[in-house]
Design a protein around this motif. Structure first.
Motif, short mmCIF file in Angstrom:
data_model
loop_
_atom_site.label_atom_id
_atom_site.label_comp_id
_atom_site.label_asym_id
_atom_site.label_seq_id
_atom_site.Cartn_x
_atom_site.Cartn_y
_atom_site.Cartn_z
N CYS A 1 0.83 -1.21 0.00
CA CYS A 1 0.00 0.00 0.00
C CYS A 1 0.87 1.27 0.00
O CYS A 1 0.38 2.36 -0.26
CB CYS A 1 -0.91 0.04 1.23
N ILE A 2 2.16 1.13 0.34
CA ILE A 2 3.05 2.29 0.36
C ILE A 2 3.36 2.76 -1.05
O ILE A 2 3.52 3.95 -1.30
CB ILE A 2 4.38 1.91 1.08
N SER A 3 3.45 1.82 -1.98
CA SER A 3 3.95 2.17 -3.31
C SER A 3 2.83 2.54 -4.27
O SER A 3 1.84 1.84 -4.38
CB SER A 3 4.73 1.00 -3.90
N GLU A 4 3.04 3.64 -5.00
CA GLU A 4 2.07 4.03 -6.02
C GLU A 4 2.04 3.01 -7.15
O GLU A 4 1.15 3.00 -7.98
CB GLU A 4 2.44 5.40 -6.60
N TRP A 5 3.06 2.16 -7.18
CA TRP A 5 3.12 1.13 -8.21
C TRP A 5 2.45 -0.16 -7.74
O TRP A 5 2.33 -1.11 -8.49
CB TRP A 5 4.57 0.84 -8.59
N GLY A 6 2.07 -0.19 -6.45
CA GLY A 6 1.38 -1.37 -5.94
C GLY A 6 -0.06 -1.33 -6.42
O GLY A 6 -0.54 -0.29 -6.88
N GLU B 1 -0.33 -7.56 -10.78
CA GLU B 1 -0.35 -7.82 -9.35
C GLU B 1 -1.76 -8.11 -8.88
O GLU B 1 -2.01 -9.03 -8.11
CB GLU B 1 0.16 -6.60 -8.59
N GLY B 2 -2.69 -7.27 -9.36
CA GLY B 2 -4.10 -7.49 -9.02
C GLY B 2 -4.52 -8.87 -9.50
O GLY B 2 -5.20 -9.62 -8.79
N TYR B 3 -4.11 -9.21 -10.71
CA TYR B 3 -4.46 -10.51 -11.30
C TYR B 3 -3.92 -11.65 -10.44
O TYR B 3 -4.62 -12.62 -10.15
CB TYR B 3 -3.86 -10.57 -12.71
N TYR B 4 -2.68 -11.51 -9.99
CA TYR B 4 -2.07 -12.58 -9.17
C TYR B 4 -2.82 -12.73 -7.85
O TYR B 4 -3.10 -13.83 -7.39
CB TYR B 4 -0.59 -12.26 -8.91
#
Length: 727
Positions: free
Chosen positions: A147-152, A315-318
């Motif tokens: 949740c820290i990363s804008e790339w997450g 990531e969402g897919y995984y």
């Protein structure tokens, strides 16, 4: 070694397990030694134990920062369940009353509480900061650290503020834990928390029992229903991106006999948790949901996860596919893909800040490359999370089970590497592809890249081909994406070696996913042309027989286009008959049994392969117009009034009414006919249709006289005739 024996003893004493899983033990030792620690373990890998056990052993209280109030409560309950005293673990968040907060603080200050769960929002409150300054903190655990990363895939701005607050409260070791993080996200987390020195523990992301498949999005509802019927009684989740689609799809499944419920953030909390419970208790088999569903869902036997829409990031897919087969049993992950969906997602991004658009676009590109790729899905997925997957063939994804053709691409790899180096490794894949194919985009012109040596050197291939070259070179370690400026292509040491001594490189050809066309293929021909002439003739004979028995003209039973459609689709049940053009529920129930029986025995005798698509019933789309007309007729409104309120002609209303009545719904329009035709005229037309060979309006007009009757008169009477006698 002694430390080791003690640790397993403690594990047994507190949690009742006799051994650790995977890298748990090494990670726990790192926390106990006071190191900053980064833990990356897929869901179900036992992450929480890594901070829970050290918290119980070490002096002081561990502060656990967690984003979800519901999850906090679950965690606290489960720790209390393994311990004799409730005050061993507490949470501090907005759901507590003033007196409850005072009680929690008292327990913590007296040293009884070993784990204190806090929401990041509560952490920033001044009085909480002052309170935490007073206690001995063993370490900070940051759960769901992506949740820290804008790339997450689940960025929360309040997570960016954790570091300054922790520094204000007082320094202690930091443990960051997450279940999905690419190399980029991991770097972001460590940098933001100031723990680049952390000891990193990564478990494998490979879920061997999951089967991955990407299908073209052609008639997805039909494919989904077919899939569910083949997996009767198994639990599954279907993800859609919009709430509207969730509700439509759940309804379609229901009328096709699938026990399904919807779940999305727009529903009230009671309905939502009720639906979730029904799924957990197996009262329903399938949940159709937006991605809001699944946080903290621990159902071990979800047997399939279907993505109706492609997710926004891998990531969402995984994360979402990872909810299948938690018990190690079967887990089928099927995703529907069409490039149109990607374009839709790109449109959604337009209103957002530029930086966010950039990130979103890069994440989408990774998803597209996963979907369109023809190499092993596992290799790509694991490579995305920075893990190398050795086997050539995983034997459990669509691409490995049906290997695609390969072509030699040694020279193309060299061409691509030269282009990347010529622009000093400062550009992204789509830009370099444009240079290679000689596409003078605005960006290519503004950087004067149309004057490069590389410009147009790859024009015998299209952009899709070059994307495959970049992707497969990445998997082979020849190029990679820069971590600080994600997306910029860099040539690795392996890539430089390849340039110096090129060797054979087999490129797997990309999939071409054909788009779904809007038209509904497989429908009936207009008029009476038929699919199977022999069956068509048999159906006409049966219709004649039934007509005679009921003393009705044959066309009242079913019209020719309906019989033609039957001879194409081979419906063998009342349910399936309702899908046939011009046959609604009323007609199917009234006359359908004999037709279905005839078709069934015909199919069996001639060993015919039926088009299975038929089995799908669409939600009774009696369009709003039809519903409106039926309600207006119930209220005895004149056709003129109905037409005016919808801004159409009376003719259009009659056409709709004909369609409603032809598919078997009874409508009583006597009140309107009585206004426009006297009794004798009505009777004359009615008698004409009783004896007529066909239901043609032209023939009726010719026979009855155009000077006496208008086309509307005859159409209205034909509606009454069908409604009274046929339905």
């Amino acid at each position: 070694m002694e430390n080791n024996i003690v640790l397993t003893d403690k594990l047994q004493e507190y949690f009742g397990f006799d051994r650790f899983k995977g890298k748990q033990e090494e990670a726990i030792k790192s926390v106990l030694e006071g190191n900053n620690t980064f833990v990356l373990m897929p869901t179900g890998g036992g992450k929480s134990l890594i901070y829970q056990l050290p918290a119980l052993i070490l002096e002081g209280t561990a502060i656990v920062i967690s984003p979800l109030i519901a999850l906090m409560k679950n965690q606290v309950d489960s720790i209390r369940g393994t311990h004799s005293e409730d005050n061993i673990a507490h949470f501090l968040n907005s759901s507590l009353s003033k007196s409850a907060i005072a009680e929690v603080k008292e327990d913590v200050l007296s040293g009884k509480t070993k784990l204190l769960y806090v929401a990041p929002e509560s952490l920033t409150k001044e009085d909480n900061i002052e309170f935490l300054k007073k206690i001995k903190i063993s370490f900070y655990a940051i759960d769901e650290a992506h949740c820290i990363s804008e790339w997450g895939h689940d960025f929360r701005p309040e997570y960016r503020r954790i570091k300054p607050i922790v520094e204000e409260i007082g320094k202690s070791p930091i443990v960051a834990l997450t279940a999905t993080a690419t190399a980029k996200v991991q770097h972001d987390i460590q940098k933001n928390l100031g723990i680049l020195d952390a000891k990193v523990f990564m478990a494998s992301f490979n879920r061997e029992n999951l089967y991955y498949e990407v299908r073209p999005k052609v008639k997805p509802e039909t494919q989904i229903i077919k899939f569910i019927k083949q997996n009767e009684g198994k639990s599954g989740i279907i993800y859609c991106l919009s709430r509207k689609k969730v509700e439509e799809l759940a309804e379609t499944l229901l009328i096709n006999g699938v026990k399904a419920l919807a779940y999305h953030a727009g529903m009230d909390a009671a309905t939502r948790s009720g639906n979730q419970d029904k799924f957990l208790m197996e009262e329903v088999d399938v949940i159709v949901a937006t991605i809001a569903f699944g946080m903290g869902i621990d159902k071990p036997d979800v047997r399939f996860v279907i993505h109706y829409d492609i997710p926004k990031s891998l990531e969402g897919y995984y994360q979402e596919t990872g909810r299948a087969g938690r018990d190690g049993g079967e887990g089928q992950c099927v995703t529907f893909y069409s490039y149109k969906d990607i374009q839709k997602l790109e449109k959604f991004m337009h209103g957002k800040p530029v930086a966010e658009q950039e990130i979103g676009k890069q994440l989408l590109l990774d998803t597209v490359s996963y979907a369109e790729s023809a190499i092993c899905r596992r290799i790509i997925l694991l490579h995305y999370f920075g893990e190398k997957y050795e086997p050539e063939n995983c034997g459990n994804c669509d691409n490995c089970l049906n290997p695609k053709e390969q072509i030699e691409a040694k020279d193309e790899i060299v061409t691509a590497l030269k282009a990347i180096l010529e622009v000093n490794e400062k550009y992204k894949g789509d830009h370099i592809a444009n240079i290679l194919i000689g596409n003078k985009t605005a960006a290519v012109k503004s950087f004067k890249h149309d004057t490069l040596k590389a410009f147009g050197t790859g024009k015998k291939h299209e952009e899709r081909y070059w994307n495959a070259v970049f992707r497969q070179s990445m998997v082979a370690g020849i190029i990679n994406k820069d971590i600080e400026n994600y997306g910029l292509l860099k040539v690795t040491p392996v890539g430089h070696e390849f340039l110096a001594k090129p060797h054979s490189f087999m490129l797997v050809k990309n999939h071409e996913y054909e788009e779904e066309d809007g038209s509904n293929s497989g429908g009936a021909p207009s008029g009476g042309s038929s699919g199977d002439p022999q069956l068509f003739a048999m159906l006409k004979d049966l219709r004649k027989k039934i007509a005679k028995r009921n003393n009705l003209p044959p066309f009242v039973i079913f019209q020719d286009p309906s019989l033609a459609d039957m001879s194409i689709q081979y419906p063998i049940s009342i349910d399936e008959l309702q899908q046939i053009q011009g046959v609604g529920m009323g007609k199917a129930k009234r006359y359908g049994r004999e037709f279905a029986a005839l078709i069934k025995s015909y199919v069996e005798e001639n060993e015919i392969d039926r088009p299975e698509d038929l089995v799908v019933r669409s939600v009774a789309n009696k369009s709003k117009m039809k519903v409106f007309i039926i309600q207006s007729i119930d209220r005895k409104l004149s056709f003129e009034d109905i037409a005016d309120s919808k801004g159409v002609d009376v003719k259009d209303i009659i056409t709709e009414v004909e369609a409603i009545v032809n598919s078997g719904t009874k409508l009583n329009i006597d009140y309107y006919i009585d206004d426009v035709l006297d009794e004798d005229h009505q009777e004359e037309i009615f008698d004409y249709f009783r004896e007529a060979e066909t239901d043609s309006i032209e023939e009726a007009l010719a026979e009855l006289g155009e000077d006496e009757y208008s086309e509307e008169d005859i159409r209205l009477m034909r509606v009454k005739f069908f409604s009274d006698l046929g339905n």
